[in-house]
Structure formats: C-alpha cells, structure tokens
Design a protein around this motif. Structure first.
Motif, mmCIF file in Angstrom:
data_model
loop_
_atom_site.group_PDB
_atom_site.id
_atom_site.type_symbol
_atom_site.label_atom_id
_atom_site.label_comp_id
_atom_site.label_asym_id
_atom_site.label_seq_id
_atom_site.Cartn_x
_atom_site.Cartn_y
_atom_site.Cartn_z
ATOM 1 N N ASP A 58 0.817 -1.221 0.000
ATOM 2 C CA ASP A 58 0.000 0.000 0.000
ATOM 3 C C ASP A 58 0.847 1.265 0.000
ATOM 4 O O ASP A 58 0.366 2.329 -0.394
ATOM 5 C CB ASP A 58 -0.950 0.022 1.196
ATOM 6 C CG ASP A 58 -2.104 -0.962 1.031
ATOM 7 O OD1 ASP A 58 -2.409 -1.343 -0.120
ATOM 8 O OD2 ASP A 58 -2.687 -1.359 2.048
ATOM 9 N N ASP A 59 2.088 1.169 0.455
ATOM 10 C CA ASP A 59 3.006 2.312 0.432
ATOM 11 C C ASP A 59 3.970 2.231 -0.746
ATOM 12 O O ASP A 59 4.408 3.259 -1.264
ATOM 13 C CB ASP A 59 3.806 2.384 1.735
ATOM 14 C CG ASP A 59 2.921 2.641 2.936
ATOM 15 O OD1 ASP A 59 2.079 3.558 2.855
ATOM 16 O OD2 ASP A 59 3.051 1.934 3.949
ATOM 17 N N LEU A 60 4.324 1.021 -1.154
ATOM 18 C CA LEU A 60 5.318 0.837 -2.213
ATOM 19 C C LEU A 60 4.834 1.354 -3.564
ATOM 20 O O LEU A 60 5.541 2.100 -4.245
ATOM 21 C CB LEU A 60 5.709 -0.643 -2.320
ATOM 22 C CG LEU A 60 6.695 -0.982 -3.438
ATOM 23 C CD1 LEU A 60 8.012 -0.245 -3.254
ATOM 24 C CD2 LEU A 60 6.920 -2.487 -3.506
ATOM 25 N N VAL A 61 3.643 0.977 -3.972
ATOM 26 C CA VAL A 61 3.141 1.376 -5.292
ATOM 27 C C VAL A 61 3.038 2.904 -5.403
ATOM 28 O O VAL A 61 3.568 3.487 -6.355
ATOM 29 C CB VAL A 61 1.821 0.651 -5.637
ATOM 30 C CG1 VAL A 61 1.204 1.223 -6.899
ATOM 31 C CG2 VAL A 61 2.071 -0.852 -5.796
ATOM 32 N N PRO A 62 2.418 3.605 -4.432
ATOM 33 C CA PRO A 62 2.379 5.071 -4.521
ATOM 34 C C PRO A 62 3.779 5.706 -4.512
ATOM 35 O O PRO A 62 4.015 6.699 -5.191
ATOM 36 C CB PRO A 62 1.574 5.504 -3.292
ATOM 37 C CG PRO A 62 0.756 4.309 -2.936
ATOM 38 C CD PRO A 62 1.593 3.115 -3.314
ATOM 39 N N LEU A 63 4.709 5.130 -3.738
ATOM 40 C CA LEU A 63 6.077 5.656 -3.708
ATOM 41 C C LEU A 63 6.718 5.559 -5.089
ATOM 42 O O LEU A 63 7.301 6.528 -5.585
ATOM 43 C CB LEU A 63 6.931 4.899 -2.680
ATOM 44 C CG LEU A 63 8.426 5.244 -2.699
ATOM 45 C CD1 LEU A 63 8.655 6.700 -2.290
ATOM 46 C CD2 LEU A 63 9.206 4.298 -1.803
ATOM 47 N N GLU A 65 5.245 5.350 -7.952
ATOM 48 C CA GLU A 65 4.557 6.297 -8.841
ATOM 49 C C GLU A 65 5.117 7.707 -8.651
ATOM 50 O O GLU A 65 5.375 8.426 -9.626
ATOM 51 C CB GLU A 65 3.047 6.290 -8.573
ATOM 52 C CG GLU A 65 2.352 5.034 -9.027
ATOM 53 C CD GLU A 65 0.908 4.953 -8.566
ATOM 54 O OE1 GLU A 65 0.121 4.267 -9.254
ATOM 55 O OE2 GLU A 65 0.543 5.562 -7.522
ATOM 56 N N GLU A 66 5.308 8.088 -7.400
ATOM 57 C CA GLU A 66 5.826 9.427 -7.104
ATOM 58 C C GLU A 66 7.252 9.599 -7.636
ATOM 59 O O GLU A 66 7.595 10.639 -8.198
ATOM 60 C CB GLU A 66 5.787 9.664 -5.586
ATOM 61 C CG GLU A 66 6.111 11.084 -5.196
ATOM 62 C CD GLU A 66 5.926 11.344 -3.712
ATOM 63 O OE1 GLU A 66 6.487 12.346 -3.245
ATOM 64 O OE2 GLU A 66 5.239 10.567 -3.032
ATOM 65 N N LEU A 67 8.070 8.579 -7.487
ATOM 66 C CA LEU A 67 9.457 8.653 -7.956
ATOM 67 C C LEU A 67 9.543 8.811 -9.472
ATOM 68 O O LEU A 67 10.515 9.375 -9.980
ATOM 69 C CB LEU A 67 10.234 7.398 -7.530
ATOM 70 C CG LEU A 67 10.505 7.241 -6.043
ATOM 71 C CD1 LEU A 67 11.124 5.885 -5.760
ATOM 72 C CD2 LEU A 67 11.397 8.360 -5.531
ATOM 73 N N ARG A 68 8.558 8.330 -10.192
ATOM 74 C CA ARG A 68 8.551 8.405 -11.655
ATOM 75 C C ARG A 68 8.069 9.770 -12.169
ATOM 76 O O ARG A 68 8.227 10.075 -13.346
ATOM 77 C CB ARG A 68 7.681 7.298 -12.243
ATOM 78 C CG ARG A 68 8.249 5.904 -11.997
ATOM 79 C CD ARG A 68 7.409 4.836 -12.631
ATOM 80 N NE ARG A 68 7.470 4.840 -14.064
ATOM 81 C CZ ARG A 68 8.475 4.379 -14.812
ATOM 82 N NH1 ARG A 68 9.530 3.888 -14.211
ATOM 83 N NH2 ARG A 68 8.421 4.407 -16.125
ATOM 84 N N ARG A 69 7.492 10.584 -11.291
ATOM 85 C CA ARG A 69 6.974 11.886 -11.727
ATOM 86 C C ARG A 69 8.129 12.842 -12.018
ATOM 87 O O ARG A 69 9.085 12.922 -11.245
ATOM 88 C CB ARG A 69 6.080 12.488 -10.651
ATOM 89 C CG ARG A 69 4.752 11.793 -10.548
ATOM 90 C CD ARG A 69 3.750 12.584 -9.700
ATOM 91 N NE ARG A 69 2.526 11.822 -9.625
ATOM 92 C CZ ARG A 69 2.201 11.006 -8.625
ATOM 93 N NH1 ARG A 69 3.001 10.858 -7.602
ATOM 94 N NH2 ARG A 69 1.069 10.339 -8.644
ATOM 95 N N PRO A 70 8.010 13.600 -13.110
ATOM 96 C CA PRO A 70 9.029 14.617 -13.393
ATOM 97 C C PRO A 70 9.097 15.619 -12.239
ATOM 98 O O PRO A 70 8.078 15.988 -11.663
ATOM 99 C CB PRO A 70 8.530 15.299 -14.672
ATOM 100 C CG PRO A 70 7.526 14.358 -15.256
ATOM 101 C CD PRO A 70 6.959 13.572 -14.124
#
Length: 164
Positions: A58-63, A65-70
């Motif tokens: 539940d924390d890994l997937v959002p993390l 996703e956030e790391l991939r954001r420009p």
C-alpha cells in the motif's frame, strides 16, 4: 551497489477471491515460502512475501509512482510490518536517490548494524527497477493463479508501473 533486491521465486498456494492486492499476497504465499532479500549497504534483510511485502504494498506502489513523476524532489515512507519497520526519507540528488533510514524493527534484530552502514545512494531508475522485480513476481503470481480481487486499483497501478 548500496541497494538491491533479490525477488526469489516463492512457493504459491491456491487463493480464493481476495479483498485487494495486499490481501491476495498475504493469502497466496505461505509463511514458510522463500523470502525476498533486500540488501542495504551489503547487509541482507529478509522480506517475507506473506507478511512484510503484503504490508508494504500500500506504500510501495504510490512511492514508485511518485518517484517516476518529473520534478520529484523528496518523499517520506514508513514501512510498517512486524518484522520490517523503518522510516525512509528519500531525496533526489541529480539522477540518484539518497535514502536515509531509521530502522525500528528488523527480523534478526540488527537495526544498529543497518544504521551504522549509513545512507543508501542509488540511481533513481535502478531503485525503481529493484522494487519492480518484487512487483513483477507478485503480479505474475496473481495472474497465474487467477486471483479475483474485489478492489483491483493497486493491482492495476502496479501493472501500469511495470509496463512503463
């Protein structure tokens, strides 16, 4: 490399319908299945699929996703499993990430050794790739077992991360 993950190939058992991806992971992998192995500055840390990874999803997937954001600059994540409890501050340093960890509870009770090893620094793409190995194992097993998820949001997001 100061950070890596070996996903392994844990045994899988039949799993009926599950509430969500985390629930499916907890049901699908037996407690005695092969663990994933996170290596932090040459110190191996076992991550149980049935317990640790089920709790971390539940924390890994959002993390990820956030790391991939420009323009990503920093993030905080609390890993809250019984046998893998830590707080990570993740800061962008050019193309790399610096991960400052506060270790609370690790299976084997060697939090002080991990703390002595200091920060982990890894190229951002490699960090995402290391965690992707675990996600790929889980997604592949859920699909192979045809687990029906009542809430498939996290599963769909994990698949999108793997496809990117």
């Amino acid at each position: 490399m100061s950070f890596s993950i070996q996903a392994g190939r844990p045994a899988v058992r039949r799993c009926g319908p599950a509430t969500d991806m985390a629930d499916a992971v907890g049901e699908m992998y037996p407690s005695d299945a092969e663990d994933a192995l996170l290596v932090w500055n040459l110190v191996p840390v076992r991550l149980s699929y049935a317990h640790d990874l089920a709790a971390l999803l539940d924390d890994l997937v959002p993390l990820l996703e956030e790391l991939r954001r420009p323009g990503f600059s920093d993030a905080e994540v609390f890993w809250g499993s019984d046998t893998f409890s830590a707080e990570w501050g993740i800061v962008s340093e050019g193309d790399s990430l610096r991960i400052r960890a506060r270790w609370h509870s690790i299976l084997g009770s060697y939090e002080s050794l991990l703390a002595e090893r200091g920060d982990a620094v890894i190229p951002a793409g490699e960090f995402i790739g290391e965690w992707a190995k675990v996600l790929r194992r889980i997604v592949t097993d859920i699909e192979a077992e045809r687990v029906r998820l009542e809430d498939d949001d996290l599963f769909r997001r994990a698949k999108a991360l793997l496809a990117a």
